[in-house]
Design an enzyme around this catalytic site. Structure first.
Site, short mmCIF file in Angstrom:
data_model
loop_
_atom_site.label_atom_id
_atom_site.label_comp_id
_atom_site.label_asym_id
_atom_site.label_seq_id
_atom_site.Cartn_x
_atom_site.Cartn_y
_atom_site.Cartn_z
N GLU A 170 -2.63 6.94 11.05
CA GLU A 170 -1.27 7.02 11.58
C GLU A 170 -1.25 7.63 12.98
OE1 GLU A 170 1.77 7.48 7.93
OE2 GLU A 170 0.15 8.97 7.91
N GLU A 191 -2.23 6.18 0.50
CA GLU A 191 -1.13 6.94 -0.07
C GLU A 191 -0.56 6.34 -1.35
OE1 GLU A 191 -1.39 7.94 4.28
OE2 GLU A 191 -1.42 6.09 3.08
#
Length: 333
Positions: A170, A191
């Protein structure tokens, strides 16, 4: 960054494949002559340097060369993206936001296998297990810091030669450009397998980079993918062999750093607006940023010099734009 002295002018606007074009029988003003005549010799009174290098960071070091800052992550044992790293990035961003000398920031790692690892599980495990109403949700610290990196006026480049999973991936997506080394770079958003979702801007930025289908494939598969697959997905600009990535990024950063800082910032804002705004508002933002740039750079003087030299009507000049945009940087208006 030291005292800056103007470079000696080079007459390369009229290059051909075999060298510079010969002058015609009637002498005429060349663009280089006009550039030289319009130079303002701007020598700094003192060799002040950027404050980035003087700051002390726990998770990375900063090296400066001319207008390029190289940030090298070095946070043993695995470059985990925890509060110490986020605080360092926040402090770095605060310095860069007002720095007029640095034009490009390159993020790399000293770790032989890891660029930036996932977010620290120590602060993830302390998250609330109570659902919160949307109007009461605050942005996470990770989101705020990575958005601050994305909003920097400098061009940011992720030079990825190791693992970039979860929050590390990210962070790479928050940079303007990403280049990945084959056989070394590896990416993942894990995730969904842990029962959450990418919450450092991954779900938002990945769709903008790769499109909805590819973003969902990356997020929902929770699997590793390499540099070449990342290039195919569109999450990195280019996959390069390990021996190529250093010279490629160095050359790109050095080239960008030759251009006006205000123009770099204006280009960034206009391009990001094209993604975030409807087309009518994006075009308005583009026009607004144009005037921000012309107010702060020698753009008008450069176009005037080019026009007076008849640059655009000379086929030899048209063949040499790649070099011409570098030489024109000598014209400070």
């Amino acid at each position: 960054l030291g005292t800056s002295f103007p470079r000696k002018a080079r007459a390369s606007w009229s290059r051909t494949g075999s060298g510079r074009s010969k002058a015609g029988p009637q002498p005429k003003k060349t663009l280089t002559m006009l550039l030289v005549s319009s130079f303002l010799v701007m020598v700094a009174a003192s060799g002040s340097s950027s404050s980035c290098a003087s700051e002390s960071y726990a998770t990375f070091s900063v090296a400066l060369e001319k207008s390029v800052a190289t940030v090298t992550f070095d946070f043993p044992p695995t470059n985990v993206q925890g509060i110490p790293m986020l605080k360092d990035l926040d402090a770095l961003a605060a310095t860069l936001e007002t720095d007029q000398e640095i034009k490009v920031v390159v993020f790399q790692s000293a770790h032989p296998e890891i660029w930036v690892a996932h977010a620290d599980t120590n602060f993830l495990k302390d998250m609330s297990t109570e659902a919160v109403a949307k109007n009461r949700v605050d942005l996470l610290y990770l989101q705020k810091v990575l958005q601050r990196i994305s909003d920097l006026p400098q061009a940011t480049i992720a030079k990825i030669e190791g693992f970039a999973r979860g929050g590390g991936h990210e962070f790479a997506l928050a940079c303007d450009m990403r280049f990945a080394a084959r056989g070394k770079a590896k990416f993942m958003q894990m995730e969904v397998a842990m029962g959450i979702l990418p919450c450092g801007g991954g779900a938002s930025r990945m769709a903008r980079q790769a499109g909805l289908g590819k973003a969902l494939e990356i997020i929902l598969s929770a699997r590793d993918f390499d540099a070449d697959e990342a290039e195919a997905f569109g999450t990195v600009n280019k996959a390069l062999d390990p021996e190529e990535i250093g010279p490629y990024v160095d050359e790109l950063a050095t080239r960008i750093a030759k251009f006006p800082a205000a123009s770099i910032a204006a280009c960034k804002r206009a391009v990001y607006a094209s993604i975030d705004l409807p087309i009518a508002l994006a075009l308005q933002e583009e026009a607004y940023q144009l005037y921000q740039a012309t107010a702060k750079t020698p753009a008008v003087a450069r176009f005037k010099a080019a026009d007076e030299a008849g640059f655009q009507h000379d086929i030899n000049n048209q063949r040499s734009w790649n070099d011409a945009v570098i030489d024109i940087q000598q014209n400070q208006g």
